[in-house]
Design an enzyme around this catalytic site. Structure first.
Site, PDB file in Angstrom:
ATOM      1  CB  VAL A 588      -0.932   0.029   1.229  1.00 49.71           C
ATOM      2  CG1 VAL A 588      -1.838   1.258   1.169  1.00 49.71           C
ATOM      3  CG2 VAL A 588      -1.753  -1.243   1.330  1.00 49.71           C
ATOM      4  CG  ASP A 589      -0.582   4.618  -0.611  1.00 47.82           C
ATOM      5  OD1 ASP A 589      -0.944   4.394  -1.774  1.00 47.82           O
ATOM      6  OD2 ASP A 589      -1.368   5.011   0.277  1.00 47.82           O
ATOM      7  CG  PHE A 590       5.362  -0.425  -1.770  1.00 44.48           C
ATOM      8  CD1 PHE A 590       6.634  -0.530  -2.297  1.00 44.48           C
ATOM      9  CD2 PHE A 590       4.308  -1.002  -2.460  1.00 44.48           C
ATOM     10  CE1 PHE A 590       6.855  -1.180  -3.490  1.00 44.48           C
ATOM     11  CE2 PHE A 590       4.523  -1.658  -3.656  1.00 44.48           C
ATOM     12  CZ  PHE A 590       5.804  -1.746  -4.185  1.00 44.48           C
ATOM     13  NE  ARG A 648      -3.553   5.554  -2.277  1.00 43.53           N
ATOM     14  CZ  ARG A 648      -4.417   5.345  -1.296  1.00 43.53           C
ATOM     15  NH1 ARG A 648      -5.723   5.539  -1.506  1.00 43.53           N
ATOM     16  NH2 ARG A 648      -4.011   4.934  -0.114  1.00 43.53           N
TER      17      ARG A 648
END
Length: 727
Positions: A588-590, A648
């Site tokens: 996630v959004d790493f 994103r």
């Protein structure tokens, strides 16, 4: 296949690889055949000059041309910026303390008439050196001043430095046309005394056809990241002494060569100190033979390799009668590396043969021990006499005969032999690991001044690490990055926020981390906790930072690549960061934050989650120098991943471009996705240029993506251009 031989070399045990002890070989004239004493400053001066007396390079060359043989041009004060200079035979340069003779960054000044200097091609011979000694006899360079090649300066008329040109040549499998600092051709009786040579765009001193050369009290200095900046390379040379000198570079500290122009022999390398660099090397060109070499009283403090001989079947030859004596090593990845297959894919018939190689009174605190002969008929022949390596060390050997001489009781104490590089802010090596100076990384960092190297030996370090000082260098000393692990188990909800949850904090400008694994295991230890479960592996918030050969593992928010606490109500300074040859795992959004970061040959690996988001870039305004560029990267994923978003927009002006990256087939057709339905894609700057793989082009991309045009390609051509324009 190479044989792994357990070999602890001390007074207690010794594993002998040979039929019988054959005795110590005689080395005869394994040294410079001259009697060498400390040089003196020139007795006769033809002219004294300050920088005010020399308004341009023409005047300095004229001063050299008109100086009688046996006299010196004496530079007494100021900064002299010069075009390339040709030394007149017998005429010396004398630089007083505080004087800097700096090389111009204009490639046309060095060009050999082809227009190639400052470019890449398949030859790399388009530039003249800064200082040329051609058909020269007598004299040299003296004094306590500095000759600076300006390798870190942007090439005039270009958008990259000489060193960046060299790195680009490596990526594109070409040769850089960059000038050497000093070239000696067909030279006799030359002396370099006390002078400092630094920041060469290419080799600092290269020698061809040299007889009787002395380097005494010389300092050579270039960054570890500066490619092909060898210190001193004696080639086709004889009767050379290099003594009482200090060398740190981005390549071989010294490399003795015997290329197509002739062999090299009777070389003495005594009472020297090496720091960063690739070590005390012979090769890789050995086709005309290297023999009678003496290396005595040498410290190798943090060099990648210590004692090294390298060649292959395209340039191999006979290397013999080599004596290494009274050598102290620490923090080296390879303590000994004798390799006859330097280029593993080389095809040829010039077989390297190394024989009559003796290590006498050689001590190391660790590092790999490698000895690979070509075959049984051309086996390495090595004698070990009173050498001391840690008991746990193993020899990785093949086609090698090891003999022993008399053993001494106990390993000698080398601690007093290691001295800092002679400068105001010494770059010291601090060792971490079992039996080392420090048992924790943070304790070493607390003791180390700015600009130090922290050599971390294999093991798992369960601690939180804060690198707060500038220009610190953390390097793992294992065979692979997985052997040196920094790990922890912490998350945002217990640490005071996302940014405080990291395992390693790199906060100093100019910091370098390499050859390490950094892991935050919070998700795997607490899989049921999802609220405020951000758990960073690495937080990087400095400018001019360099991260190489890392494996970063987390789940949510693995890497924070960000600026120094940028806020909307004040100016945002750039945080330029370079990530190379690494792997970053997450779900996630790493990769997130507002740094101006270039990712080169990095694998982005999506961990087991149906929907994975790679990036959440945080550029705050149109004029903030911020963005991520992924170049020649690969996107991979676990089997249970269903969809991958390339990013994103965490902030309104999020900026991410993928250039020449290989896409996993599960990358979404749109490429990028929205941030929680906030309509930020209209202001974000996203792009994909020249992608490959089955996920490269699956239907229409996100409609607001950057148009791939000539201007975009130019702006993302190199890190320096990207950092300058920041899209």
């Amino acid at each position: 296949m190479a044989k792994k031989a357990s070999l602890s070399i001390s007074h207690t045990t010794f594993f002998i690889l040979a039929a019988l002890l054959l005795g110590m070989p005689g080395h005869g004239n394994a040294q410079d055949r001259r009697y060498i004493r400390e040089p003196e400053l020139p007795a006769h001066v033809c002219v004294k000059l300050t920088s005010d007396d020399v308004p341009d390079a023409h005047n300095l060359q004229e001063a050299i041309n008109h100086c009688p043989s046996g006299q010196a041009v004496h530079l007494t004060k100021g900064l002299f910026v010069s075009n390339p200079l040709e030394m007149k035979s017998g005429v010396s340069l004398w630089l007083d303390k505080g004087v800097i003779l700096a090389a111009t960054s204009d490639p046309q000044a060095y060009d050999r008439g082809t227009g190639a200097c400052g470019t890449l091609d398949n030859k790399g011979k388009g530039c003249k050196p800064f200082l040329t000694f051609q058909d020269y006899s007598g004299g040299g360079i003296y004094g306590d001043g500095v000759i600076d090649g300006n390798g870190g300066q942007v090439i005039e008329g270009k958008d990259e430095t000489w060193w960046q040109l060299a790195r680009r040549a490596q990526r594109e499998h070409k040769h850089q046309n960059a000038p050497r600092l000093i070239q000696l051709n067909n030279t006799r009786d030359v002396t370099f005394y006390r002078v400092t040579l630094r920041n060469s765009p290419n080799f600092h001193v290269a020698m061809n056809g040299v007889k009787r050369a002395t380097f005494w009290g010389v300092k050579i200095d270039a960054p570890a990241s500066a490619r092909n900046t060898d210190g001193i390379d004696p080639g086709n040379s004889e009767d050379v002494t290099i003594t009482q000198s200090f060398i740190r570079t981005g390549d071989d500290n010294i490399a003795i060569k015997a290329g197509p122009n002739g062999g090299t022999h009777n070389i003495s390398i005594t009472d020297n100190h090496f720091y960063q660099g690739h070590g005390m090397s012979i090769g890789s060109e050995t086709q005309n033979g290297v023999h009678d070499i003496l290396v005595r009283n040498l410290t190798l403090d943090g060099t990648t390799s210590g004692i090294r001989i390298k060649s292959d079947v395209t340039r191999g030859g006979l290397v013999e009668h080599i004596l290494y004596e009274d050598v102290c090593m620490r923090a080296n990845r390879w303590a000994v590396n004798f390799d006859t297959s330097y280029d593993k894919e080389a095809v040829g018939s010039a077989i390297p043969v190394y024989r009559d190689i003796t290590l006498r009174h050689v001590t190391s605190d660790g590092g790999q021990l490698v000895a690979h002969g070509f075959d049984k008929e051309h086996a390495l022949d090595i004698t070990l006499d009173g050498v001391h390596f840690p008991e746990k060390n193993q020899w990785d050997i093949s086609n090698t005969q090891l003999h022993t001489g008399p053993l001494q009781e106990g390993a000698p104490d080398c601690s007093a032999q290691f001295v800092p590089f002679p400068e105001n802010s010494p770059k010291t090596v601090y060792t971490v690991g079992s039996g080392k100076s420090f048992t924790s990384i943070q304790s070493a960092l607390s003791a180390a001044p700015d600009g130090s190297t922290i050599a971390i030996y294999p093991g798992t370090y369960r601690e939180v690490v804060h690198v707060t000082r500038p220009d610190m260098h953390l390097i793992g000393m294992g065979r692979t990055r997985e052997e040196t692990v920094i790990e922890g188990d912490r998350a945002a909800f217990e640490s005071g926020g996302t940014g405080k949850s990291a395992i390693v904090f790199a906060e100093g400008d100019g910091d370098t981390l390499e050859h390490l694994t950094i892991t935050n295991r919070f998700h795997w230890k607490h899989p049921d906790i999802t609220k405020d479960a951000q758990a960073l592996a690495l937080s990087a918030t400095g400018d001019r930072q360099h991260f190489s050969d890392l494996h970063l593992t987390g789940y949510q928010d693995t890497l924070l690549a960000a600026s120094h606490g940028c806020r909307e109500d004040r100016d945002c300074h750039p945080a330029r960061q370079l990530y190379q040859d690494s792997r970053i795992d997450g779900a996630v959004d790493f990769i997130f934050g507002d740094a101006l970061a270039w990712f080169e040959r990095v694998e982005l690996h999506a961990l087991g989650r149906p929907f994975v988001i790679l990036t959440a870039q945080g550029r705050r305004s149109a004029d903030q120098p911020s963005g991520y560029l992924f170049h020649q990267c690969s996107i991979t994923a676990d089997n249970d991943v269903k969809e991958i978003s390339l990013g994103r927009p965490w902030r309104d002006y999020a900026t991410v471009v993928y250039k020449e990256c290989r896409m996993d087939p599960r990358v979404l057709p749109s490429g990028f996705t929205e941030w929680n339905h906030l309509n930020r894609l209209t202001t974000a700057r996203y792009g994909i240029v020249d992608a490959s793989g089955t996920g490269a082009a699956k239907g229409p991309r996100e409609p607001h993506m950057l148009a791939v045009n000539k201007e975009l390609r130019q702006m993302i051509s190199t890190p320096s251009v990207f950092w300058k324009n920041s899209l």
